[in-house]
Design an enzyme around this catalytic site. Structure first.
Site, PDB file in Angstrom:
ATOM      1  N   ASN A 164       0.866  -1.183   0.000  1.00 52.95           N
ATOM      2  CA  ASN A 164       0.000   0.000   0.000  1.00 52.95           C
ATOM      3  C   ASN A 164       0.902   1.232   0.000  1.00 52.95           C
ATOM      4  OD1 ASN A 164      -1.795   2.062   0.507  1.00 52.95           O
ATOM      5  ND2 ASN A 164      -2.381   1.360   2.565  1.00 52.95           N
ATOM      6  N   TRP A 165       0.959   1.901  -1.133  1.00 55.62           N
ATOM      7  CA  TRP A 165       1.853   3.061  -1.252  1.00 55.62           C
ATOM      8  C   TRP A 165       1.274   4.312  -0.576  1.00 55.62           C
ATOM      9  CZ3 TRP A 165       5.296   3.912  -6.173  1.00 55.62           C
ATOM     10  CH2 TRP A 165       6.189   2.844  -6.284  1.00 55.62           C
ATOM     11  N   LYS A 166       0.001   4.247  -0.160  1.00 55.98           N
ATOM     12  CA  LYS A 166      -0.650   5.407   0.474  1.00 55.98           C
ATOM     13  C   LYS A 166      -0.448   6.650  -0.406  1.00 55.98           C
ATOM     14  CE  LYS A 166      -0.080   3.099   4.870  1.00 55.98           C
ATOM     15  NZ  LYS A 166       0.075   3.188   6.316  1.00 55.98           N
TER      16      LYS A 166
ATOM     17  N   HIS B 109      -9.396   1.155   5.225  1.00 58.42           N
ATOM     18  CA  HIS B 109      -8.111   1.338   5.917  1.00 58.42           C
ATOM     19  C   HIS B 109      -8.333   2.308   7.076  1.00 58.42           C
ATOM     20  CE1 HIS B 109      -3.979   2.446   6.738  1.00 58.42           C
ATOM     21  NE2 HIS B 109      -3.600   1.390   6.053  1.00 58.42           N
TER      22      HIS B 109
ATOM     23  N   GLU C  80      -6.660   4.679   8.108  1.00 57.45           N
ATOM     24  CA  GLU C  80      -6.404   6.085   7.786  1.00 57.45           C
ATOM     25  C   GLU C  80      -7.616   6.716   7.109  1.00 57.45           C
ATOM     26  OE1 GLU C  80      -2.721   5.385   5.712  1.00 57.45           O
ATOM     27  OE2 GLU C  80      -1.747   4.903   7.610  1.00 57.45           O
TER      28      GLU C  80
ATOM     29  N   GLU D  34      -4.971  -4.865  10.706  1.00 59.73           N
ATOM     30  CA  GLU D  34      -3.964  -3.824  10.887  1.00 59.73           C
ATOM     31  C   GLU D  34      -4.234  -3.086  12.194  1.00 59.73           C
ATOM     32  OE1 GLU D  34      -2.157  -2.729   6.742  1.00 59.73           O
ATOM     33  OE2 GLU D  34      -3.700  -1.309   7.314  1.00 59.73           O
TER      34      GLU D  34
ATOM     35  N   GLY E  36       2.983   2.263  10.739  1.00 56.30           N
ATOM     36  CA  GLY E  36       3.977   3.316  10.581  1.00 56.30           C
ATOM     37  C   GLY E  36       4.743   3.672  11.848  1.00 56.30           C
TER      38      GLY E  36
ATOM     39  N   SER F  71       3.799  -2.170  10.248  1.00 57.24           N
ATOM     40  CA  SER F  71       5.248  -2.250  10.460  1.00 57.24           C
ATOM     41  C   SER F  71       5.855  -3.591  10.060  1.00 57.24           C
ATOM     42  CB  SER F  71       5.592  -1.906  11.925  1.00 57.24           C
ATOM     43  OG  SER F  71       5.237  -0.562  12.209  1.00 57.24           O
TER      44      SER F  71
ATOM     45  N   GLY G 143       3.010  -1.153   4.193  1.00 60.20           N
ATOM     46  CA  GLY G 143       3.057   0.263   3.842  1.00 60.20           C
ATOM     47  C   GLY G 143       4.470   0.681   3.458  1.00 60.20           C
ATOM     48  N   GLY G 144       5.167   1.290   4.394  1.00 59.85           N
ATOM     49  CA  GLY G 144       6.485   1.883   4.136  1.00 59.85           C
ATOM     50  C   GLY G 144       7.462   0.962   3.426  1.00 59.85           C
TER      51      GLY G 144
HETATM   52  P1  13P Z   1       3.337   0.345   7.546  1.00 59.96           P
HETATM   53  O1  13P Z   1       3.812  -0.962   6.921  1.00 59.96           O
HETATM   54  O2  13P Z   1       4.066   1.533   7.012  1.00 59.96           O
HETATM   55  O3  13P Z   1       3.287   0.264   9.026  1.00 59.96           O
HETATM   56  O4  13P Z   1       1.814   0.543   7.053  1.00 59.96           O
HETATM   57  C1  13P Z   1       0.927  -0.494   7.203  1.00 59.96           C
HETATM   58  C2  13P Z   1      -0.313  -0.156   6.472  1.00 59.96           C
HETATM   59  O5  13P Z   1      -1.070   0.695   6.895  1.00 59.96           O
HETATM   60  C3  13P Z   1      -0.589  -0.865   5.225  1.00 59.96           C
HETATM   61  O6  13P Z   1      -1.882  -0.633   4.769  1.00 59.96           O
END
Ligand code: 13P
Length: 249
Positions: free
Chosen positions: A9-11, A93, A95, A163, A169, A208, A229-230
């Site tokens: 997920n590149w957000k 998600h 967020e 999640e 993050g 993470s 994510g990251g």
């Molecule tokens: P991180 O891997 O950066 O913690 O993000 C997880 C995430 O929200 C994937 O959707």
């Protein structure tokens, strides 16, 4: 047997210059034994899709509107995302639940539309740190799962991502026991409601995930992959996670 899924997920990250990461990722994918998906910002879906033609890389989106078209300035429909080349869409998600006030009912409406348009819905659930501290993790997740998933959910087109909000993050992850407990609970809930289909739905862990912790997480029962994510932004890191998943169990 269901294929495991490594999803990135590149957000709200990614410009044209970052497409080099996709080129690198595709170049190393041939030996992968799991499904590999990148969900870039919508602006890059079409270009990534074109780059991925002839490869095993799947391209997805990060959200869709519950309706298929109409007067909704700035929104994108499931039909548009499929038209651009997406096969999957992340829904609910944390967020989006936090930033846009998305409720379980909204997530469910989006999932209904996504499934109708042939997209696979990756539905996210997870507790906040306060909810975990209060001992309500399973109750919170149970409600989110029940109210976010449409009755039409099938294993081929619905994926659940656990999640924990506090692990996203932050570099913090639940213990392996905590992940295993939630995933066993999710499997039980899904099987109770959807029988064999629920048993076949893939359960991803997200929060993470890094090359360093992926192997231990993927060894757990009822963990069928990850939503990353990251660590999905750099091909080298994500490729190591894909390898860990391919090698798991
Ligand atoms: P991180 O891997 O950066 O913690 O993000 C997880 C995430 O929200 C994937 O959707």
């Amino acid at each position: 047997m269901k294929a495991k899924l490594a999803a990135g997920n590149w957000k709200m990250n990614g410009l044209s210059g970052d497409l080099i990461e996709i080129e690198t990722l595709i170049g190393g994918l041939s030996a992968s034994e799991c499904d590999v998906l990148i969900c870039p910002p919508a602006t890059l879906i079409h270009r990534m899709h074109d780059m991925a033609i002839g490869s095993d890389l799947l391209i997805g989106a990060q959200d869709c509107h519950p309706e298929l078209k109409g007067a909704h300035t700035g929104d994108l429909s499931a039909a548009m995302l499929a038209d651009a080349g997406a096969t999957h869409v992340i829904l609910g998600h944390s967020e989006r639940r936090a930033d846009h006030g998305e409720t379980d009912a909204i997530v469910r409406a989006k999932a209904v539309t996504a499934l109708e348009r042939g997209l696979t819905a990756i539905v996210c659930v997870g507790e906040t740190e306060a909810e975990r501290d209060a001992g309500t993790t399973l109750a919170v997740i149970g409600t989110q799962l029940c109210d976010s998933l449409p009755g039409s959910s099938v294993a081929a087109h619905v994926v659940i991502a656990y999640e924990p909000v506090w692990a996203i993050g932050t570099g913090r992850t639940p213990t392996l026991e905590q992940i295993a407990e939630v995933h066993a609970f999710l499997r039980e809930q899904l099987t109770d409601r959807f029988a064999d289909e629920g048993n076949g739905m893939r359960l991803l862990y997200g929060g993470s995930v890094k090359p360093e912790n992926a192997q231990a997480i993927f060894a757990l029962a009822n963990v069928d992959g990850a939503l990353v994510g990251g660590a999905s932004l750099k091909a080298a890191d994500f490729a190591r996670i894909v390898t860990a998943l391919s090698d798991a169990k």
